[in-house]
Design an enzyme around this catalytic site. Structure first.
Site, PDB file in Angstrom:
ATOM      1  N   HIS A 107      63.600  26.688  42.551  1.00  8.90           N
ATOM      2  CA  HIS A 107      62.954  28.004  42.584  1.00  8.90           C
ATOM      3  C   HIS A 107      62.957  28.586  41.167  1.00  8.90           C
ATOM      4  CE1 HIS A 107      61.656  31.739  44.467  1.00  8.90           C
ATOM      5  NE2 HIS A 107      62.467  32.354  43.633  1.00  8.90           N
TER       6      HIS A 107
ATOM      7  N   ASP B 251      65.122  30.350  50.195  1.00  9.86           N
ATOM      8  CA  ASP B 251      65.793  30.416  48.891  1.00  9.86           C
ATOM      9  C   ASP B 251      67.249  30.848  49.001  1.00  9.86           C
ATOM     10  OD1 ASP B 251      63.321  29.805  47.703  1.00  9.86           O
ATOM     11  OD2 ASP B 251      62.751  31.907  47.711  1.00  9.86           O
TER      12      ASP B 251
ATOM     13  N   GLY C 132      52.706  19.290  41.491  1.00 12.49           N
ATOM     14  CA  GLY C 132      53.699  18.216  41.474  1.00 12.49           C
ATOM     15  C   GLY C 132      54.288  17.897  40.113  1.00 12.49           C
ATOM     16  N   THR C 133      54.395  18.889  39.236  1.00  9.96           N
ATOM     17  CA  THR C 133      55.020  18.588  37.939  1.00  9.96           C
ATOM     18  C   THR C 133      56.521  18.300  38.116  1.00  9.96           C
ATOM     19  OG1 THR C 133      55.372  20.926  37.405  1.00  9.96           O
ATOM     20  CG2 THR C 133      53.336  19.914  36.591  1.00  9.96           C
ATOM     21  N   ASN C 134      57.142  18.926  39.096  1.00 14.31           N
ATOM     22  CA  ASN C 134      58.553  18.602  39.365  1.00 14.31           C
ATOM     23  C   ASN C 134      58.687  17.210  39.978  1.00 14.31           C
ATOM     24  OD1 ASN C 134      60.571  20.846  38.717  1.00 14.31           O
ATOM     25  ND2 ASN C 134      58.839  21.951  39.604  1.00 14.31           N
TER      26      ASN C 134
ATOM     27  N   GLU D 172      68.485  27.585  56.602  1.00 16.73           N
ATOM     28  CA  GLU D 172      67.397  28.152  57.408  1.00 16.73           C
ATOM     29  C   GLU D 172      66.731  29.384  56.802  1.00 16.73           C
ATOM     30  OE1 GLU D 172      68.769  28.536  61.437  1.00 16.73           O
ATOM     31  OE2 GLU D 172      69.249  26.397  61.445  1.00 16.73           O
TER      32      GLU D 172
ATOM     33  N   GLU E  21      62.717  23.692  34.480  1.00 16.15           N
ATOM     34  CA  GLU E  21      62.818  23.119  35.835  1.00 16.15           C
ATOM     35  C   GLU E  21      62.800  21.596  35.770  1.00 16.15           C
ATOM     36  OE1 GLU E  21      59.993  24.517  38.749  1.00 16.15           O
ATOM     37  OE2 GLU E  21      60.064  26.545  37.982  1.00 16.15           O
TER      38      GLU E  21
ATOM     39  N   ASN F 218      65.938  22.278  46.948  1.00 15.94           N
ATOM     40  CA  ASN F 218      64.723  23.017  46.563  1.00 15.94           C
ATOM     41  C   ASN F 218      64.903  23.526  45.139  1.00 15.94           C
ATOM     42  OD1 ASN F 218      62.194  24.351  46.852  1.00 15.94           O
ATOM     43  ND2 ASN F 218      63.275  26.278  47.234  1.00 15.94           N
TER      44      ASN F 218
ATOM     45  N   LEU G 286      60.704  24.927  56.625  1.00 13.23           N
ATOM     46  CA  LEU G 286      61.067  23.805  57.488  1.00 13.23           C
ATOM     47  C   LEU G 286      61.716  24.303  58.776  1.00 13.23           C
ATOM     48  CD1 LEU G 286      62.515  21.430  54.756  1.00 13.23           C
ATOM     49  CD2 LEU G 286      60.357  21.137  55.999  1.00 13.23           C
TER      50      LEU G 286
END
Ligand code: GRF
Length: 194
Positions: A106, A147, A13-15, A144, A176, A104, A90
């Site tokens: 990446h 990435d 969870g650093t982001n 869907e 990031e 998201n 998801l």
């Protein structure tokens, strides 16, 4: 009006922390109001607790993760969903429900080095094997495919001859943590209109 962010996590969870910090320091007019993890011991959950952010663990092996997550996000009136080190795919239903409102991050310059199974250290191994001179990170909208959605922002990081997958895994997250709040800031006015 403050935008209400829900963050989906699986790991350290650093982001998530970077997003919380950007909200707290008012760099973005938003607040993190929900954190959901599919891993019980994800350190990200500890971070949420530390800030009194409503949080939940959903065991995706025993539950329908998406159904539980949607209920929780609805209850917290979330406007924007940020995936931050979240390793589940998801469902169509989830993506439809929050269409255009799921981000998201990446650790590569997408569309390069993304897709199923290409996460964590594997991304950096692939970058080095391909002898890339530049790597980086990408914030994109989620659709869907893995990435795959529309790219919002990218940051480049030079790949040095001395780099290893491990050094890239140290360097890229630093970028990031700047990029994710920037991308959220950029999207907030658009999100308000959706
Ligand atoms: C980051 O490298 C992100 O790009 C990827 O997973 C990692 C998550 O790290 N999707 P953290 O949990 O935010 O520390």
């Amino acid at each position: 009006m403050m935008m209400r962010i829900g963050v989906l996590v699986s790991g350290s969870g650093t982001n998530l922390q970077a997003i919380i910090n950007a909200c707290k320091s008012k760099k973005i007019a938003a607040e993190v109001v929900a954190v959901i993890s599919n891993k019980k011991n994800a350190f990200a959950l500890q971070r949420a607790k530390r800030y009194n952010i409503k949080n939940m663990f959903v065991d995706s092996k025993k539950n329908n993760f998406d159904e539980k997550a949607i209920k929780f996000l609805e209850k917290q009136k979330v406007d924007l969903v940020c995936l931050a080190g979240f390793l589940l795919k998801l469902s169509k239903r989830f993506i439809k429900k929050y269409n255009g409102k799921i981000l998201n991050i990446h650790p590569s310059l997408l569309p390069k080095f993304g897709g199923k199974g290409i996460y964590g250290i594997n991304v950096h191994k692939a970058v080095l094997e391909a002898k890339e001179k530049i790597s980086g990170c990408t914030v994109h909208l989620v659709d869907e495919k893995y990435d795959h959605g529309k790219i919002i922002l990218q940051k480049k990081v030079k790949v040095l001859k001395s780099d290893t997958p491990e050094t890239l895994q140290k360097k890229i997250p630093k970028q990031e943590h700047k990029l994710y709040p920037e991308a959220i800031k950029l999207l907030l006015p658009v999100m308000r209109c959706l």
